[in-house]
Write a protein that holds these residues in place. Structure first.
Motif, PDB file in Angstrom:
ATOM      1  N   SER A  57      -1.413 -10.265   3.527  1.00  0.00           N
ATOM      2  CA  SER A  57      -0.887 -11.615   3.729  1.00  0.00           C
ATOM      3  C   SER A  57       0.479 -11.813   3.077  1.00  0.00           C
ATOM      4  O   SER A  57       1.063 -12.873   3.175  1.00  0.00           O
ATOM      5  CB  SER A  57      -1.891 -12.640   3.206  1.00  0.00           C
ATOM      6  N   TYR A  58       0.996 -10.774   2.415  1.00  0.00           N
ATOM      7  CA  TYR A  58       2.334 -10.854   1.804  1.00  0.00           C
ATOM      8  C   TYR A  58       2.864  -9.436   1.658  1.00  0.00           C
ATOM      9  O   TYR A  58       2.094  -8.472   1.747  1.00  0.00           O
ATOM     10  CB  TYR A  58       2.282 -11.550   0.431  1.00  0.00           C
ATOM     11  N   SER A  61       3.285  -3.993  -3.009  1.00  0.00           N
ATOM     12  CA  SER A  61       3.570  -2.602  -3.375  1.00  0.00           C
ATOM     13  C   SER A  61       2.457  -1.694  -2.867  1.00  0.00           C
ATOM     14  O   SER A  61       1.277  -1.990  -3.033  1.00  0.00           O
ATOM     15  CB  SER A  61       3.678  -2.485  -4.890  1.00  0.00           C
ATOM     16  N   ALA A  62       2.858  -0.577  -2.287  1.00  0.00           N
ATOM     17  CA  ALA A  62       1.868   0.387  -1.799  1.00  0.00           C
ATOM     18  C   ALA A  62       1.539   1.432  -2.854  1.00  0.00           C
ATOM     19  O   ALA A  62       0.704   2.304  -2.641  1.00  0.00           O
ATOM     20  CB  ALA A  62       2.390   1.072  -0.535  1.00  0.00           C
ATOM     21  N   ASP A  64       1.543   2.452  -7.376  1.00  0.00           N
ATOM     22  CA  ASP A  64       1.834   2.128  -8.759  1.00  0.00           C
ATOM     23  C   ASP A  64       3.219   2.683  -9.054  1.00  0.00           C
ATOM     24  O   ASP A  64       3.503   3.835  -8.746  1.00  0.00           O
ATOM     25  CB  ASP A  64       0.835   2.806  -9.704  1.00  0.00           C
ATOM     26  N   TYR A  92       8.197  -3.084 -13.479  1.00  0.00           N
ATOM     27  CA  TYR A  92       6.972  -2.308 -13.232  1.00  0.00           C
ATOM     28  C   TYR A  92       6.060  -3.066 -12.287  1.00  0.00           C
ATOM     29  O   TYR A  92       5.979  -4.301 -12.336  1.00  0.00           O
ATOM     30  CB  TYR A  92       6.245  -2.006 -14.556  1.00  0.00           C
ATOM     31  N   ASN A  94       2.170  -2.765  -9.996  1.00  0.00           N
ATOM     32  CA  ASN A  94       0.949  -2.024  -9.647  1.00  0.00           C
ATOM     33  C   ASN A  94       0.682  -2.128  -8.150  1.00  0.00           C
ATOM     34  O   ASN A  94       1.149  -3.054  -7.481  1.00  0.00           O
ATOM     35  CB  ASN A  94      -0.250  -2.566 -10.424  1.00  0.00           C
ATOM     36  N   THR A  95      -0.101  -1.215  -7.689  1.00  0.00           N
ATOM     37  CA  THR A  95      -0.490  -1.201  -6.279  1.00  0.00           C
ATOM     38  C   THR A  95      -1.079  -2.551  -5.873  1.00  0.00           C
ATOM     39  O   THR A  95      -1.914  -3.103  -6.583  1.00  0.00           O
ATOM     40  CB  THR A  95      -1.552  -0.106  -6.077  1.00  0.00           C
ATOM     41  N   GLY A  96      -0.590  -3.068  -4.771  1.00  0.00           N
ATOM     42  CA  GLY A  96      -1.163  -4.301  -4.232  1.00  0.00           C
ATOM     43  C   GLY A  96      -0.489  -5.570  -4.717  1.00  0.00           C
ATOM     44  O   GLY A  96      -0.743  -6.644  -4.188  1.00  0.00           O
ATOM     45  N   TYR A  97       0.363  -5.440  -5.696  1.00  0.00           N
ATOM     46  CA  TYR A  97       1.030  -6.629  -6.226  1.00  0.00           C
ATOM     47  C   TYR A  97       2.189  -7.026  -5.330  1.00  0.00           C
ATOM     48  O   TYR A  97       2.803  -6.193  -4.683  1.00  0.00           O
ATOM     49  CB  TYR A  97       1.515  -6.365  -7.658  1.00  0.00           C
ATOM     50  N   PRO A  98       2.524  -8.330  -5.340  1.00  0.00           N
ATOM     51  CA  PRO A  98       3.614  -8.788  -4.469  1.00  0.00           C
ATOM     52  C   PRO A  98       4.983  -8.286  -4.911  1.00  0.00           C
ATOM     53  O   PRO A  98       5.244  -8.126  -6.103  1.00  0.00           O
ATOM     54  CB  PRO A  98       3.545 -10.315  -4.587  1.00  0.00           C
ATOM     55  N   ASN A 100       8.589  -9.360  -5.217  1.00  0.00           N
ATOM     56  CA  ASN A 100       9.349 -10.608  -5.235  1.00  0.00           C
ATOM     57  C   ASN A 100      10.836 -10.324  -5.157  1.00  0.00           C
ATOM     58  O   ASN A 100      11.308  -9.294  -5.624  1.00  0.00           O
ATOM     59  CB  ASN A 100       9.018 -11.390  -6.507  1.00  0.00           C
ATOM     60  N   ARG A 133       4.141  -2.510   1.551  1.00  0.00           N
ATOM     61  CA  ARG A 133       3.279  -2.899   2.672  1.00  0.00           C
ATOM     62  C   ARG A 133       3.761  -4.246   3.164  1.00  0.00           C
ATOM     63  O   ARG A 133       3.697  -5.240   2.448  1.00  0.00           O
ATOM     64  CB  ARG A 133       1.822  -3.042   2.227  1.00  0.00           C
ATOM     65  N   ALA A 365      -2.961   4.098   3.298  1.00  0.00           N
ATOM     66  CA  ALA A 365      -4.219   4.024   2.558  1.00  0.00           C
ATOM     67  C   ALA A 365      -4.838   2.639   2.626  1.00  0.00           C
ATOM     68  O   ALA A 365      -6.035   2.473   2.382  1.00  0.00           O
ATOM     69  CB  ALA A 365      -3.980   4.408   1.099  1.00  0.00           C
ATOM     70  N   ALA A 366      -4.019   1.640   2.940  1.00  0.00           N
ATOM     71  CA  ALA A 366      -4.519   0.264   2.948  1.00  0.00           C
ATOM     72  C   ALA A 366      -4.973  -0.180   4.329  1.00  0.00           C
ATOM     73  O   ALA A 366      -5.594  -1.227   4.459  1.00  0.00           O
ATOM     74  CB  ALA A 366      -3.438  -0.678   2.439  1.00  0.00           C
TER      75      ALA A 366
ATOM     76  N   LYS B 191     -10.355 -17.204  -1.612  1.00  0.00           N
ATOM     77  CA  LYS B 191      -8.917 -16.983  -1.694  1.00  0.00           C
ATOM     78  C   LYS B 191      -8.173 -18.267  -1.338  1.00  0.00           C
ATOM     79  O   LYS B 191      -8.371 -18.849  -0.271  1.00  0.00           O
ATOM     80  CB  LYS B 191      -8.529 -15.853  -0.732  1.00  0.00           C
ATOM     81  N   GLU B 194      -1.741 -17.123  -1.400  1.00  0.00           N
ATOM     82  CA  GLU B 194      -1.349 -16.004  -0.558  1.00  0.00           C
ATOM     83  C   GLU B 194      -1.349 -14.675  -1.322  1.00  0.00           C
ATOM     84  O   GLU B 194      -1.653 -13.634  -0.767  1.00  0.00           O
ATOM     85  CB  GLU B 194       0.052 -16.284  -0.010  1.00  0.00           C
ATOM     86  N   PHE B 195      -0.996 -14.735  -2.611  1.00  0.00           N
ATOM     87  CA  PHE B 195      -0.837 -13.497  -3.379  1.00  0.00           C
ATOM     88  C   PHE B 195      -2.138 -12.960  -3.963  1.00  0.00           C
ATOM     89  O   PHE B 195      -2.153 -11.915  -4.607  1.00  0.00           O
ATOM     90  CB  PHE B 195       0.186 -13.693  -4.508  1.00  0.00           C
ATOM     91  N   ILE B 197      -5.631 -11.061  -3.904  1.00  0.00           N
ATOM     92  CA  ILE B 197      -6.144  -9.956  -3.087  1.00  0.00           C
ATOM     93  C   ILE B 197      -7.636 -10.175  -2.850  1.00  0.00           C
ATOM     94  O   ILE B 197      -8.407 -10.269  -3.802  1.00  0.00           O
ATOM     95  CB  ILE B 197      -5.902  -8.597  -3.778  1.00  0.00           C
ATOM     96  N   GLY B 252      -1.671   3.195 -12.533  1.00  0.00           N
ATOM     97  CA  GLY B 252      -0.920   1.981 -12.848  1.00  0.00           C
ATOM     98  C   GLY B 252      -1.198   1.510 -14.271  1.00  0.00           C
ATOM     99  O   GLY B 252      -2.104   1.997 -14.944  1.00  0.00           O
ATOM    100  N   PRO B 276      -5.292   9.689   2.362  1.00  0.00           N
ATOM    101  CA  PRO B 276      -5.407   8.853   1.160  1.00  0.00           C
ATOM    102  C   PRO B 276      -6.590   9.300   0.281  1.00  0.00           C
ATOM    103  O   PRO B 276      -7.352  10.166   0.677  1.00  0.00           O
ATOM    104  CB  PRO B 276      -5.693   7.463   1.746  1.00  0.00           C
ATOM    105  N   PHE B 296      -7.495   0.927  -2.457  1.00  0.00           N
ATOM    106  CA  PHE B 296      -7.152   0.820  -1.041  1.00  0.00           C
ATOM    107  C   PHE B 296      -8.369   1.202  -0.207  1.00  0.00           C
ATOM    108  O   PHE B 296      -9.025   2.218  -0.484  1.00  0.00           O
ATOM    109  CB  PHE B 296      -5.969   1.722  -0.693  1.00  0.00           C
ATOM    110  N   PRO B 297      -8.651   0.421   0.792  1.00  0.00           N
ATOM    111  CA  PRO B 297      -9.933   0.623   1.501  1.00  0.00           C
ATOM    112  C   PRO B 297     -10.072   1.974   2.176  1.00  0.00           C
ATOM    113  O   PRO B 297     -11.170   2.530   2.221  1.00  0.00           O
ATOM    114  CB  PRO B 297      -9.961  -0.522   2.522  1.00  0.00           C
ATOM    115  N   VAL B 298      -8.980   2.525   2.709  1.00  0.00           N
ATOM    116  CA  VAL B 298      -9.099   3.827   3.378  1.00  0.00           C
ATOM    117  C   VAL B 298      -9.374   4.909   2.340  1.00  0.00           C
ATOM    118  O   VAL B 298     -10.211   5.795   2.542  1.00  0.00           O
ATOM    119  CB  VAL B 298      -7.833   4.161   4.204  1.00  0.00           C
ATOM    120  N   SER B 299      -8.689   4.816   1.212  1.00  0.00           N
ATOM    121  CA  SER B 299      -8.935   5.763   0.114  1.00  0.00           C
ATOM    122  C   SER B 299     -10.374   5.642  -0.354  1.00  0.00           C
ATOM    123  O   SER B 299     -11.077   6.641  -0.566  1.00  0.00           O
ATOM    124  CB  SER B 299      -8.012   5.453  -1.058  1.00  0.00           C
TER     125      SER B 299
END
Lengths: 636, 636
Positions: A57-58, A61-62, A64, A92, A94-98, A100, A133, A365-366, B191, B194-195, B197, B252, B276, B296-299
């Motif tokens: 939805s945003y 980061s794919a 870390d 810095y 992490n994976t999944g973070y927005p 900005n 992503r 991977a996502a 949820k 937007e940010f 997960i 991370g 992944p 990540f879901p695929v991983s």
């Protein structure tokens, strides 16, 4: 004494065909219920399901690592590294973070050298959106997740939850009544006399049927009494979808099943030319199937496997998944993989002219969509840098080969009518799935030329002739069949109310207008370039000309998210996001058909569907489609 | 800030091997529970299971028709039919009903002509027991139904109930705790930003795992806090068999899983060379596996499929059944089938020297054992009268080819030690099944000669030399390997207290002594004939010499049921029914080994097992076995 011989013993295949033909209406009548998605594993969708949310939805980061401003990394190389400063050049993440602003790319943690708490060294530059992503990368709001009659897996549940679907319409479970009969029959636990026969079939039948989308109520044991049997069937036929009687199906003096069923309704088949299993009775009472299962357990098992199971699956539309087969095929695409890692590549699979073709699905991977839509997995072993298209591969199937054999590969420019067709076709044959991949119109021509697809969608304007598709196809293919699917309204997709006042192509060059483009092989891109050239507009005057999206819907989403002001696309995509639309042209969208597919019954079915008024009505509802030539051959 | 790189990324195959090698004790420790058989579908036997009842428990009609006195039918032919009189020559009988004296055979309803209420016409004679299901035909009390580690199907449940088994020891289901972690993670339904997960993996993980013999508790979402994580693992590690953490498995800054596991126990693998799936963490805390699944879901899906699933199946010993494969093979036996009916022939399947061999199981419609024990089905189409042995056939598998590839075919004279071995071998490798068929000693030699079996059991006395087996084998095979399994005590199985006073072979000829014999190809039959000849006793002086049974246990059962007074057989069979036993001789029972099997690791395993003290101790408990030469080669 009622005694009866088998008068019309049939072969089992003919018997099943006859019986099922009388049940067509029964199979067609769906009943739905809406359930919690979390409870839907193994259940079957009753309608096409659409995404309620963009996934992701945003922009996120794919990896870390560190979020960077891509421009600040330019020039970094192995021999002349660059130093980046915290909160000025990077942060810095992490994976999944927005991600900005002003950051627009990610460098993975393994590729940075930490100098101290505020400085890092990099030895490579990154381009914008590297390891980011993008919003809607996996699926966009409004896109179809599944057609009707799709059997949901645990991966689908995850996908649905991500896409904001929490309740789902599924087909109701079948309820089955099993009636054990016989004076001599007792519950095995209650057997006291040597000559009593333990009633053990009901445990087998119940456990067998409950593996599918069905529940079984076991009635108390009935005596050999025609009137009792008839009364019990009559009382229950409204409440249940299927009644099974066990036993009393043969030709003995106390076998009342035949008479009970035939007096209340009609016995369609009595006796089959099989061994064991001969005494089966297939009947219909009040439009519902009533089956007399033989009493001997092996006979009973055969009728369960070969008649009851297909009957249940025809009614529940359930697909039984298998993941134990490995088939040989070819890759339908050139794939770069990793020297240091074994890649699990999810693929759609179809059989084109006796050859299995694997079409890669999204690789990140996502992207759970790839797991959800997979027909199989191709393992690209460590050390293999490139898998060539056409290269022989092993495909580890995740569905039965029988299902995959029925898949229709539609590769090329994607259109929402392909999704509509994918849903429609399941109404006629639940075992046919359309596997579609969006590789652009040119990619579609190549796929047909190389035998990687059954059909390819395309809308390629020839700037010289003003004609569509033909000149492009004839560059690669001499003999071909081309059929029109629709004329689509292309135009400017703009914010609601068209605040930037976009009306013409020259408006795209106005100050403050952010354009979002399609990739180079897309028909829509060619349409843009055609108009720009015609009007003498240089692409470099359009801000965002080099920003590319890979589908109409992703393009529209970017505008919805205010990441751009305008893009060229189809009206249906604008409608999904409630955006405004300024028509530019109607373009012809055709389907190029692989020669081996022309005489395929599945193609005849497609022609029938797209020629139907119902399909055209549903297509028109999407907006922007002209269907005057739909199903007509441009060339055959 | 704890930040960590993958220091020892491994290939997945090596990673799994290392991890599982540290869990050997965990895999070995079985916990049992006793459950209702009706609830046991899909569960795994914890011990070998034996029949409590004979199936069927009395002589019964296999057909709807008439029970007759076979002698009264002799002479009836097409051209000179016979008339039978109700209650004098015949009575009407339904399938499954007891055959009462003086009746001893059945004529099916289709083959009689009804003259009036008391008379019928027949045009064929029948032999004794024609279309009669004999007591114990499918299984005898005391025989092994399943070895340990057998995954029960609905057919098995029916079989168990028939055999009087109502409660069954099975392996306990695995309980799994899934802990979702991450500050940014919310329930998808909750949820709002937007940010955030959505935590969608737990639905996938739970539904994935619960397809096997395991239940999953999903913990509330934990924040990124090392101490909270450690505390939660510590509090739950005793209660659960497996803890899964999701996510926090990568490198991370907030990925605390590694540290939590490594501080409480030990991380065995962190990071895999796959894509992944790279960030997986495989650890052990208090001798139990704790796995960090990637976010990540695929991983996550890949680690579930390739690590969690095999781990669960190793622990639960569950076999996943597949029924979608068709393989080519040969028939291991000559089969007469029906011109007018398609036959469903259940078969055991093994791969002997790269060729799949199908061994027919019991063929009667009532013999559920065949469905329960089947590896596949061979369809013999209508019109095929004879399927020759060695003829090419399609085998429709009911289990995965992987399992069938591991099957060991033991064809020949059956012995209870083969069943014991079948159970023992599962302790070492749950995926190895012994498929045994009782075709007599001579049949075993032929099976090895033709490549239809891996091993054959035999006990054939050469009346001239007094030596066992060798002269018979050398008639058919030049080069062979023969290994001793045991010396078995053969003797007269008699009623408790030996009321007829049987002590010698000449006692068999005494008035009022009813003998029950074995079939002509059986080693025990040869032993009888040897002694009769030596002592100059003519077979026609023995009442019941032509009555044949096909196994030691069936023979003993017939005596138990007072249908005979004495038969020659092994002591272990007498013990099952608490009958008395008069020793006659110790005979040598050897295993003839197919050349391709000698160097097979499965044969090495068999040698190891039968050479073990534990096996010998259990064998001695059966009674009548001398194990002094067990595992020694007679010829190699």
């Amino acid at each position: 004494m009622k005694r009866r011989f088998y008068l019309n013993k049939m072969d089992i295949e003919a018997g099943v065909e006859l019986f099922f033909s009388k049940l067509e209406e029964y199979f067609r009548n769906d009943e739905k219920e809406v359930i919690d998605v979390r409870e839907s594993s193994g259940r079957v969708t009753a309608e096409p399901i659409f995404a309620n949310e963009n996934v992701p939805s945003y922009n996120s980061s794919a990896m870390d690592g560190v979020a960077v401003i891509s421009k600040h990394t330019y020039g970094a190389t192995e021999s002349s590294p660059k130093i980046l400063e915290l909160e000025k050049d990077f942060e810095y993440i992490n994976t999944g973070y927005p991600i900005n602003k002003p950051y627009d790319a990610v460098i993975m943690i393994e590729n940075i050298e930490i100098i101290d708490d505020t400085k890092i060294k990099i030895r490579n530059s990154v381009f914008p959106y590297k390891d980011v992503r993008k919003v809607g990368e996996d699926i966009c709001k409004g896109e179809m997740l599944f057609p009707r009659y799709h059997t949901l897996t645990e991966n689908d549940i995850s996908f649905l939850l991500m896409a904001g679907v929490f309740k789902i319409p599924v087909l109701r479970e079948l309820n089955v009544l099993l009636i054990p009969t016989g004076n001599e029959i007792v519950k095995p636990e209650e057997k006291t006399e040597e000559f009593q026969i333990p009633e053990t079939n009901s445990a087998m039948i119940k456990n067998f049927i409950e593996k599918y989308n069905a529940s079984v109520d076991v009635h108390s044991i009935l005596p050999d009494d025609l009137e009792v049997l008839k009364k019990t069937i009559e009382e229950n036929i409204e409440k249940y979808d299927l009644i099974l009687l066990n036993a009393g199906s043969s030709a003995g003096s106390k076998d009342f099943t035949f008479h009970a069923v035939n007096e209340l309704g009609k016995v369609i088949v009595h006796g089959l030319n099989i061994k064991p299993g001969k005494p089966a009775i297939l009947g219909i009472v009040k439009d519902k199937p009533v089956i007399g299962l033989p009493g001997f357990p092996v006979s009973c098992n055969i009728i369960l496997e070969d008649i009851v199971k297909p009957l249940i699956l025809n009614k529940t539309k359930e697909e039984v998944y298998y993941d134990n087969e490995i088939i040989e095929g070819v890759s339908g695409k050139r794939i770069h993989s990793s020297i240091t890692e074994k890649e699990y590549l999810r693929v759609g699979v179809g059989k084109v002219e006796d050859r299995y073709v694997a079409i890669p699905l999204k690789r990140g991977a996502a992207n759970i969509s790839a797991v959800s839509k997979q027909d199989g997995v191709v393992y690209i072993e460590k050390g293999i840098e490139v898998l060539e298209d056409g290269e022989e591969i092993n495909i580890h199937l995740k569905r039965s080969k029988e299902i995959v054999d029925n898949n229709i590969l539609v590769i090329g420019s994607h259109d929402l009518l392909i999704d509509l067709l994918a849903d429609y076709i399941k109404r006629y044959d639940k075992n046919i799935n359309i596997v579609s991949a969006n590789v652009g119109s040119i990619g579609g021509i190549m796929a047909i030329a190389k035998g990687y697809a059954h059909m390819a969608g395309m809308h390629l304007l020839d700037p010289e002739s003003g004609e569509y598709n033909i000149s492009y196809i004839e560059e690669y293919i001499d003999e071909y069949t081309l059929m029109n699917l629709s004329y689509r309204e292309q135009g400017f997709i703009v914010q609601k109310g068209n605040p930037k006042g976009i009306k013409t192509f020259s408006d795209l060059t106005k100050d403050g207008v952010r354009y979002i483009n399609r990739q180079k092989t897309a028909g829509t891109r060619i349409l843009l370039d055609y108009h720009l050239e015609k009007e003498g507009i240089s692409p470099d005057r359009i801000h965002g000309y080099s920003d590319e999206e890979y589908s109409h819907v992703n393009l529209a989403l970017k505008i919805k998210k205010d990441m751009a002001d305008v893009g060229l696309g189809i009206k249906a995509a604008a409608n999904i996001y409630d955006l405004d639309f300024v028509p530019v042209a109607h373009e012809r969208y055709d389907l190029l058909i692989h020669p081996s597919f022309i005489d395929d019954p599945r193609f005849k079915l497609i022609q029938e569907i797209i020629g139907s008024e119902e399909f055209k009505r549903d297509a028109e509802k999407l907006g922007g489609y002209l269907l005057k030539d739909t199903g007509n051959f441009i060339k055959e």
